[in-house]
Design an enzyme around this catalytic site. Structure first.
Site, PDB file in Angstrom:
ATOM      1  N   ALA A 180     116.868 101.866 -20.541  1.00  0.00           N
ATOM      2  CA  ALA A 180     117.744 102.033 -21.699  1.00  0.00           C
ATOM      3  C   ALA A 180     119.040 102.873 -21.231  1.00  0.00           C
ATOM      4  O   ALA A 180     119.998 102.692 -21.210  1.00  0.00           O
ATOM      5  CB  ALA A 180     117.263 102.504 -22.991  1.00  0.00           C
ATOM      6  N   GLU A 181     118.476 103.897 -20.557  1.00  0.00           N
ATOM      7  CA  GLU A 181     119.547 104.706 -20.148  1.00  0.00           C
ATOM      8  C   GLU A 181     120.427 104.210 -19.120  1.00  0.00           C
ATOM      9  O   GLU A 181     121.399 104.514 -19.098  1.00  0.00           O
ATOM     10  CB  GLU A 181     118.860 106.014 -19.567  1.00  0.00           C
ATOM     11  CG  GLU A 181     118.087 107.045 -20.748  1.00  0.00           C
ATOM     12  CD  GLU A 181     117.100 107.859 -20.272  1.00  0.00           C
ATOM     13  OE1 GLU A 181     116.488 108.582 -21.178  1.00  0.00           O
ATOM     14  OE2 GLU A 181     116.662 108.052 -19.008  1.00  0.00           O
TER      15      GLU A 181
ATOM     16  N   ALA B 219     122.138 112.874 -16.125  1.00  0.00           N
ATOM     17  CA  ALA B 219     121.860 112.265 -17.704  1.00  0.00           C
ATOM     18  C   ALA B 219     122.942 111.093 -17.819  1.00  0.00           C
ATOM     19  O   ALA B 219     124.134 111.419 -18.172  1.00  0.00           O
ATOM     20  CB  ALA B 219     122.143 113.497 -18.733  1.00  0.00           C
ATOM     21  N   VAL B 220     122.224 110.083 -17.603  1.00  0.00           N
ATOM     22  CA  VAL B 220     123.331 108.809 -17.534  1.00  0.00           C
ATOM     23  C   VAL B 220     124.184 108.755 -18.879  1.00  0.00           C
ATOM     24  O   VAL B 220     125.090 108.338 -19.030  1.00  0.00           O
ATOM     25  CB  VAL B 220     122.601 107.608 -17.273  1.00  0.00           C
ATOM     26  CG1 VAL B 220     123.445 106.370 -17.550  1.00  0.00           C
ATOM     27  CG2 VAL B 220     121.897 107.730 -15.683  1.00  0.00           C
TER      28      VAL B 220
ATOM     29  N   PHE C 250     118.725 111.579  -6.748  1.00  0.00           N
ATOM     30  CA  PHE C 250     119.769 111.847  -7.511  1.00  0.00           C
ATOM     31  C   PHE C 250     119.418 111.628  -9.044  1.00  0.00           C
ATOM     32  O   PHE C 250     119.173 110.713  -9.398  1.00  0.00           O
ATOM     33  CB  PHE C 250     121.000 111.255  -7.116  1.00  0.00           C
ATOM     34  CG  PHE C 250     122.041 111.566  -7.770  1.00  0.00           C
ATOM     35  CD1 PHE C 250     122.941 112.717  -7.553  1.00  0.00           C
ATOM     36  CD2 PHE C 250     122.706 110.807  -8.976  1.00  0.00           C
ATOM     37  CE1 PHE C 250     124.061 113.263  -8.179  1.00  0.00           C
ATOM     38  CE2 PHE C 250     123.839 111.134  -9.832  1.00  0.00           C
ATOM     39  CZ  PHE C 250     124.441 112.355  -9.411  1.00  0.00           C
TER      40      PHE C 250
ATOM     41  N   HIS D  72     111.328 110.499 -11.022  1.00  0.00           N
ATOM     42  CA  HIS D  72     112.398 109.719 -11.518  1.00  0.00           C
ATOM     43  C   HIS D  72     112.743 108.744 -10.527  1.00  0.00           C
ATOM     44  O   HIS D  72     112.807 108.817  -9.345  1.00  0.00           O
ATOM     45  CB  HIS D  72     113.649 111.028 -11.739  1.00  0.00           C
ATOM     46  CG  HIS D  72     113.600 111.637 -12.795  1.00  0.00           C
ATOM     47  ND1 HIS D  72     114.410 111.117 -14.184  1.00  0.00           N
ATOM     48  CD2 HIS D  72     113.044 112.652 -13.276  1.00  0.00           C
ATOM     49  CE1 HIS D  72     114.291 112.157 -15.115  1.00  0.00           C
ATOM     50  NE2 HIS D  72     113.275 112.892 -14.552  1.00  0.00           N
ATOM     51  N   PRO D  73     113.228 107.645 -11.083  1.00  0.00           N
ATOM     52  CA  PRO D  73     113.652 106.589  -9.898  1.00  0.00           C
ATOM     53  C   PRO D  73     115.289 106.602  -9.586  1.00  0.00           C
ATOM     54  O   PRO D  73     115.823 107.466 -10.202  1.00  0.00           O
ATOM     55  CB  PRO D  73     113.500 105.411 -11.088  1.00  0.00           C
ATOM     56  CG  PRO D  73     114.183 105.897 -12.346  1.00  0.00           C
ATOM     57  CD  PRO D  73     113.449 107.259 -12.490  1.00  0.00           C
TER      58      PRO D  73
END
Length: 471
Positions: free
Chosen positions: A390-391, A426-427, A423, A371-372
């Site tokens: 998009a998130e 779920a944005v 970190f 994950h970025p």
């Protein structure tokens, strides 16, 4: 492939609004099974007498013999029961659907003429009223074809619908494969019609009933008086009608037999129910062909690419990115017992999460590190995956002030230095402010706690991604 064929999902938690004509709150489908003259009988070329659905307690087939008592009970259905029901329905102007055994219709021309004159739908109930469970597939296919042919000859037009009743595991598929039926009813699995994909055929299914059915007068546990039948029908109607008032209109099927409900003491309960139902506004009494026509127009079928029917390569291509840069999860999930229940977002999410949860800690750590950073260097360089882009944009993380960007970079650096993975949150469930607050709180947690929290957030991100592309 290990694929499970049964469909436990159906319409899912949010069934469609039936949108019955005139804003009806309930569709009451009355079905009269016409079997008299089509049952097991040596006269019909069978090897034993009939033993199913009669008033003879503990009836059993008589091999090689005719059964006078059984025959006379069936004869009552044709001679007296049918006409009593015919007078009831025509007097009330309530249309019904006939499940007509084709050979029985051929032996009962006066009753057939009365059905047609009343405008009733005459559907096929198979060639003969016999058990199909052990019938070879090719024999059943041939009987279906002969029933369609004979029905057209006897009735004057082909049937719009089909119900075998004592069916085999092949019946639904074989009737759908004819491509000639607007609806089939050999299921008991819903309160609404639904579409079934059989090869290239989109077949409408209108589920039937074995409980709101007068067959319970001939089975145990069952009804012993008309009042019990009325009470059960009334309770079912009240429940479904209330759901219709709440905007969730359903269908109520009622199954009837001339030799059963046609008896004086039993039909009284049916008449009481019809009077009760007609005393309500918004009650539609359609034939099943009317339901089929309405559903085809109002709820036409829409096919979509089903996960349970995909090849491994296509499955991984389509869902390999649901867990960030971790196609191995989809690859392993394809080997699970997938079925129609996994063709929804919730179903497929469960399958993918099973693989993620049972992976080694090192493999799961690999998913986390894939994950970025939030609002990090990859985002600035526009090198995020389309989903991540998009998130992050959904919480305006792509439009930070210089001060906000500096805060995120500081938190990212400190978090990774302490825990060894980015970190993850779920944005789409959050705002910029709540993300920053969670960042500040979680950075002080111990790594084991954060590992568990991050894994749960990864699963939530996967769920949201699946909801974008599946029902």
């Amino acid at each position: 492939m290990n694929r499970y064929p049964r469909d436990f999902r159906g319409h899912g938690p949010n069934p469609p609004d039936a949108a019955w004509p005139g804003g009806a709150k309930i569709a009451v489908s009355l079905v009269l099974n016409y079997e008299e003259g089509g049952e097991n009988n040596l006269l019909h070329g069978d090897k034993q007498s009939e033993a199913f659905l009669s008033d003879i307690a503990g009836a059993a087939p008589w091999p090689g013999m005719r059964h006078w008592n059984m025959e006379s009970i069936y004869d009552y259905g044709a001679r007296a029961g049918f006409w009593r029901l015919h007078r009831l329905f025509t007097t009330m102007a309530i249309p019904v659907t006939i499940y007509g055994v084709t050979s029985a219709l051929a032996r009962n021309p006066e009753q057939l003429a009365a059905m047609k004159a009343a405008g009733w739908e005459i559907a096929s109930h198979g060639l003969k009223w016999v058990d199909h469970r052990d019938m070879p597939e090719e024999e059943e296919r041939a009987q279906i074809a002969e029933s369609l042919r004979l029905h057209t000859e006897v009735v004057g037009e082909p049937p719009h619908g089909w119900y075998t009743g004592r069916c085999s595991m092949n019946t639904v598929r074989l009737t759908a494969e004819t491509g000639q039926l607007d609806w089939i009813s050999d299921t008991y699995d819903d309160d609404l019609p639904y579409w079934l994909e059989v090869g290239a055929r989109d077949q409408l299914v209108i589920p039937y009933t074995l409980e709101a059915n007068d067959m319970r007068f001939a089975t145990a546990p069952g009804y012993i008086e008309g009042e019990q039948f009325f009470t059960y029908l009334k309770d079912s109607f009240d429940t479904l009608y209330a759901e219709g008032l709440e905007g969730r209109a359903k269908m109520f099927s009622i199954g009837l037999h001339c030799r059963l409900i046609g008896r004086p003491g039993k039909i009284a309960g049916l008449k009481r129910f019809l009077d009760y139902a007609r005393g309500h506004e918004g009650v539609w009494f359609p034939r099943r062909m009317d339901i089929a026509r309405h559903w085809a127009i109002t709820h036409p079928h829409k096919r979509f690419e089903r996960p349970s029917q995909m090849s491994r390569a296509r499955f991984v291509e389509r869902f390999g990115g649901i867990f960030e840069h971790s196609p191995w999860i989809a690859d392993r999930a394809w080997d699970l017992e997938l079925g129609p229940a996994h063709d929804s977002a919730a179903g497929l999410h469960n399958a993918l999460c099973r693989i993620f949860r049972t992976a080694t800690d090192q493999e799961r750590l690999g998913v986390l590190t894939a994950h970025p950073d939030l609002a990090g260097k990859l985002a600035a360089a526009k090198r995020l995956t389309p989903d991540s882009t998009a998130e992050q944009a959904s919480a305006a993380l792509d439009a930070l002030t210089d001060a906000e960007r500096a805060t995120f970079q500081r938190l990212n650096t400190d978090y990774v230095a302490k825990h060894g993975f980015p970190f993850i949150i779920a944005v789409r469930d959050n705002s910029k402010a709540s993300i920053l607050a969670a960042f500040e709180t979680r950075i002080s947690n111990d790594t084991a706690t954060e590992f568990t929290t991050a894994c749960a957030q990864v699963e939530r991100i996967a769920e949201l991604r699946l909801k974008d592309i599946l029902p």
